[in-house]
Scaffold this motif. Structure first.
Motif, PDB file in Angstrom:
ATOM      1  N   GLU A 150       0.945  -1.311  -0.054  1.00 17.74           N
ATOM      2  CA  GLU A 150       0.020   0.224   0.128  1.00 17.74           C
ATOM      3  C   GLU A 150       0.708   1.291   0.202  1.00 17.74           C
ATOM      4  O   GLU A 150       0.461   2.368  -0.443  1.00 17.74           O
ATOM      5  CB  GLU A 150      -0.816  -0.099   1.226  1.00 17.74           C
ATOM      6  CG  GLU A 150      -2.146  -0.914   1.173  1.00 17.74           C
ATOM      7  CD  GLU A 150      -3.048  -0.573  -0.076  1.00 17.74           C
ATOM      8  OE1 GLU A 150      -3.337   0.768  -0.520  1.00 17.74           O
ATOM      9  OE2 GLU A 150      -3.205  -1.530  -0.993  1.00 17.74           O
ATOM     10  N   ALA A 151       2.137   1.090   0.370  1.00 16.79           N
ATOM     11  CA  ALA A 151       3.161   2.410   0.457  1.00 16.79           C
ATOM     12  C   ALA A 151       3.642   2.884  -0.766  1.00 16.79           C
ATOM     13  O   ALA A 151       3.958   3.953  -0.947  1.00 16.79           O
ATOM     14  CB  ALA A 151       4.139   2.099   1.467  1.00 16.79           C
ATOM     15  N   PHE A 152       3.264   1.804  -1.781  1.00 10.89           N
ATOM     16  CA  PHE A 152       4.107   2.166  -3.240  1.00 10.89           C
ATOM     17  C   PHE A 152       3.324   3.482  -3.737  1.00 10.89           C
ATOM     18  O   PHE A 152       2.127   3.601  -3.639  1.00 10.89           O
ATOM     19  CB  PHE A 152       3.763   1.007  -4.179  1.00 10.89           C
ATOM     20  CG  PHE A 152       4.375   1.371  -5.418  1.00 10.89           C
ATOM     21  CD1 PHE A 152       5.613   1.017  -5.678  1.00 10.89           C
ATOM     22  CD2 PHE A 152       3.646   1.767  -6.538  1.00 10.89           C
ATOM     23  CE1 PHE A 152       6.178   1.531  -6.885  1.00 10.89           C
ATOM     24  CE2 PHE A 152       4.040   1.893  -7.654  1.00 10.89           C
ATOM     25  CZ  PHE A 152       5.362   1.649  -8.196  1.00 10.89           C
ATOM     26  N   GLY A 153       4.190   4.080  -4.242  1.00  7.14           N
ATOM     27  CA  GLY A 153       3.558   5.399  -4.853  1.00  7.14           C
ATOM     28  C   GLY A 153       3.373   6.462  -3.996  1.00  7.14           C
ATOM     29  O   GLY A 153       2.986   7.667  -4.469  1.00  7.14           O
ATOM     30  N   GLN A 154       3.619   6.381  -2.700  1.00  8.41           N
ATOM     31  CA  GLN A 154       3.506   7.479  -1.854  1.00  8.41           C
ATOM     32  C   GLN A 154       4.564   8.608  -2.265  1.00  8.41           C
ATOM     33  O   GLN A 154       4.342   9.882  -1.971  1.00  8.41           O
ATOM     34  CB  GLN A 154       3.627   7.079  -0.346  1.00  8.41           C
ATOM     35  CG  GLN A 154       2.342   6.259   0.028  1.00  8.41           C
ATOM     36  CD  GLN A 154       2.269   5.818   1.507  1.00  8.41           C
ATOM     37  OE1 GLN A 154       3.192   6.027   2.084  1.00  8.41           O
ATOM     38  NE2 GLN A 154       1.406   5.224   1.993  1.00  8.41           N
ATOM     39  N   GLU A 155       5.769   8.211  -2.477  1.00 11.35           N
ATOM     40  CA  GLU A 155       6.824   9.149  -3.138  1.00 11.35           C
ATOM     41  C   GLU A 155       7.300   8.678  -4.366  1.00 11.35           C
ATOM     42  O   GLU A 155       7.325   7.478  -4.916  1.00 11.35           O
ATOM     43  CB  GLU A 155       8.059   9.027  -2.219  1.00 11.35           C
ATOM     44  CG  GLU A 155       7.748   9.218  -0.649  1.00 11.35           C
ATOM     45  CD  GLU A 155       7.740  10.787  -0.358  1.00 11.35           C
ATOM     46  OE1 GLU A 155       7.985  11.796  -1.543  1.00 11.35           O
ATOM     47  OE2 GLU A 155       6.839  11.243   0.678  1.00 11.35           O
ATOM     48  N   PRO A 156       7.320   9.623  -5.172  1.00  8.77           N
ATOM     49  CA  PRO A 156       7.699   9.386  -6.556  1.00  8.77           C
ATOM     50  C   PRO A 156       9.016   8.799  -6.922  1.00  8.77           C
ATOM     51  O   PRO A 156       9.314   8.139  -8.107  1.00  8.77           O
ATOM     52  CB  PRO A 156       7.249  10.812  -7.271  1.00  8.77           C
ATOM     53  CG  PRO A 156       7.700  11.849  -6.471  1.00  8.77           C
ATOM     54  CD  PRO A 156       7.320  11.036  -5.066  1.00  8.77           C
TER      55      PRO A 156
END
Length: 245
Positions: free
Chosen positions: A232-238
């Protein structure tokens, strides 16, 4: 076919091979796109692996393939679609005046143009998916300049900035991250260690990493990357580095 489907470029060796194997071992159907086929993976996962032979440095051929039905057919009906832009090249290595024009064009095509083309194509094709994830395999060279690596540094930095810009679109069904895997023991590392120090002054640093057992295995790196890509953490930071997560 599984609810999650993944496209992996450069899936025939090194980190790409390990990433495809890791995804397949988790029950995820994989479309591998590379200049050649991967017979070992095909033998291990005959039902779940689809392969396409495509020179990813030839943007005209990539464009023609994207315009066909192969990609759309593969992602049709999937709830989650993952693109891993893994294919890349470190050449040409050396000072600016010694770089071959054709080699520069090939590197920019493979390292930048094709990943961006693939990202756009997957985003457009995966209309059924409520969760689309785009992964650019980045590098420390994207964030730090190295003598002799002007082309590699520039092309990897381009992927980082692409991810930052796409993230600003704020498309909730699309997540993107340019993800550095750390220093992995692949054929690219062996290639780096064979380069003359006049072309790449930091060669000794990479020789030391190999000598001291500080290179991560492709399999261990792939497991960490896939854990993050599916989280779920994927993509929280580019942009991210797997070693810092």
């Amino acid at each position: 076919m599984s609810a999650t489907r993944a496209i992996v470029t450069g899936h025939t060796r090194g980190l790409g091979d390990a990433l495809a194997a890791e995804l397949l071992s988790r029950g995820i159907d994989v479309l591998g796109v590379s200049r050649s086929l991967n017979p070992s993976l095909a033998q291990r996962f005959p039902e779940a692996l689809t392969q396409v032979e495509l020179d990813l440095a030839d943007t005209a051929r990539v464009g023609a393939w994207i315009a066909g039905d192969g990609l759309r057919s593969f992602v049709a009906g999937a709830d989650r679609v993952v693109l891993v832009n893994n294919a890349g090249m470190v050449q040409p290595i050396g000072p600016l005046e010694g770089q071959d024009a054709a080699a520069i064009a090939s590197a920019v095509s493979l390292n930048v143009a094709t990943p961006l083309m693939m990202a756009s194509a997957v985003a457009a094709a995966a209309t059924d998916a409520t969760d689309r994830r785009i992964v650019h395999v980045s590098s420390g060279a994207a964030r730090n300049a190295y003598a002799g690596w002007s082309i590699y540094c520039a092309t990897k930095a381009a992927l980082d900035h692409h991810a930052r810009a796409v993230a600003l679109d704020e498309n909730r069904a699309l997540r993107i991250c340019s993800l550095a895997p750390g220093v992995v023991d692949t054929g690219m590392q062996a290639e780096i260690r064979d380069v003359d120090t006049e072309k790449f002054p930091l060669r000794g640093k990479f020789e030391d990493l190999k000598r001291n057992g500080q290179l991560a295995s492709p399999e261990a790196s792939a497991a960490k990357l896939v854990d993050y890509i599916l989280s779920e953490a994927f993509g929280q930071e580019p942009t991210a580095d797997i070693r810092a997560l």
